[in-house]
Scaffold this active site. Sequence first.
Site, short mmCIF file in Angstrom:
data_model
loop_
_atom_site.label_atom_id
_atom_site.label_comp_id
_atom_site.label_asym_id
_atom_site.label_seq_id
_atom_site.Cartn_x
_atom_site.Cartn_y
_atom_site.Cartn_z
N LYS A 1 0.83 -1.20 0.00
CA LYS A 1 0.00 0.00 0.00
C LYS A 1 0.87 1.27 0.00
O LYS A 1 2.09 1.20 -0.04
CB LYS A 1 -0.94 -0.03 1.21
CG LYS A 1 -1.88 -1.25 1.21
CD LYS A 1 -2.79 -1.24 0.00
CE LYS A 1 -3.98 -2.19 0.06
NZ LYS A 1 -3.82 -3.53 0.52
C1 LIG Z 1 -9.96 -3.54 -1.01
C2 LIG Z 1 -9.30 -4.18 0.16
N1 LIG Z 1 -9.98 -4.28 1.31
C3 LIG Z 1 -9.43 -4.84 2.40
C4 LIG Z 1 -8.15 -5.34 2.41
C5 LIG Z 1 -7.60 -5.98 3.63
O1 LIG Z 1 -6.49 -5.30 4.13
P1 LIG Z 1 -5.38 -6.07 4.99
O2 LIG Z 1 -4.56 -6.88 4.03
O3 LIG Z 1 -4.60 -4.95 5.62
O4 LIG Z 1 -6.10 -6.90 5.99
C6 LIG Z 1 -7.41 -5.27 1.23
C7 LIG Z 1 -6.04 -5.81 1.21
O5 LIG Z 1 -5.30 -5.77 0.31
C8 LIG Z 1 -7.99 -4.67 0.08
O6 LIG Z 1 -7.31 -4.59 -1.06
#
Ligand SMILES: Cc1ncc(COP(=O)(O)O)c(C=O)c1O
Length: 403
Positions: A202
């Site tokens: 990110k």
């Molecule tokens: C659109 C979206 N929502 C939620 C998440 C979940 O984030 P995390 O990987 O920090 O749990 C991601 C992860 O890449 C994502 O791309």
Amino acid sequence: MSIVSASPRELAINGGMPVRSSFLPYGHQSIDETDIQAVVDVLRSDWLTTGPKVGEFEEAFAGRVGAAHAVSFSSGTAALHGAAFAAGLKAGDEAITTPMTFAATANCVLYQGAKPVFADVSWDTLNIDPEQLAGKISSKTRAVLPVDYAGHPADLGTILALAKERGLVVIEDACHALGAEYRGRPVGSIADMTVFSFHPVKHITTGEGGMVSTNDPKLAEALRRFRNHGISTDARQRQSAGQWHYEMVALGFNYRLPDFACALGISQLTKLDSNLARRREIAAQYAAAFRDVPVVVPPAIRADVLPAWHLYPIRLNLGQLTADRGTIFRALRAENIGVNVHYIPVHLHPYYREQFGYKGGEFPVAEDAYSRLISLPMFHGMIDQDVVDVISAVKKVTGFYSR
Ligand SMILES: Cc1ncc(COP(=O)(O)O)c(C=O)c1O
């Protein structure tokens, strides 16, 4: 390192020389010495878990996205779960989201015992189509979860107006969109709650980590309790107050982001603007390069947004190609370009097919997009030669397979 040779060149997948000798991933973190020092300093301090850096990170983050409150979580997924809880989702409720997302967006609704309902996406942005969304609202709907796909803000004005009219909570999944703007306002200051992720691919990273921003103090309080077992105070507050007493007032989880991760977040946040600038530069270079490649459809940008470019998903004009997306994907990988695909529409995953009976064909825009999508490398640490290599590989491979 690139090994560019004259065109026409044999594809690496057919035994030719790859465009580059080393593999370029689709996303990668950038960590510098100040980041490392910030973490080391906390490792030498008294607080590894909830210490002073947590509040400091939350305050700096809230300031950056223009929100009154920001509450950190151990991941973007945990942050989504917190938001689903704070929105009051429970068994018998429904929440509407898009199939063009990572499964976590829909899963957080299931964690609360509610039902995720999907609405198809708009063809240009691949964000939830407000008309489709409106058609899915029922007497059970409590929340909507638009996703800012690839870093392009969803149609927030229309969605918020609809939500207000129907009494729905808007949880914006902005895990792709830190630093994006919608009609001149920063993403994070607009929806009832906005969720971010600090996964290494990110815009900024804390290893694992997430955040929910909100302007509503009651939602912020609910989020804080939820990430700490549903307990009203944390250990440091009790220590400084000389208190042992605490009360668990709701069923929560341990979703806390440790102090050393927050120290990394604070340090990373100071680089957000330059990270965004670099991503925007890369996106502009890609768009210019693909203008004369008719088989490549670059991502759309609506007039009222400033995207954050987490991803750079192109769509292939398959009718003008002699190969399918899988073959093009493998050919690009053979050129050492780390392409990816975002996303397999959530309803097509076996779990969702089995639980809800999806068979495919329910969301034609998302499903058609899926058959054509390829995410090109996009991260702020890419050097100019990396960008040149990606463009060269896309032209080489699509040129070979063009009709
Ligand atoms: C659109 C979206 N929502 C939620 C998440 C979940 O984030 P995390 O990987 O920090 O749990 C991601 C992860 O890449 C994502 O791309």
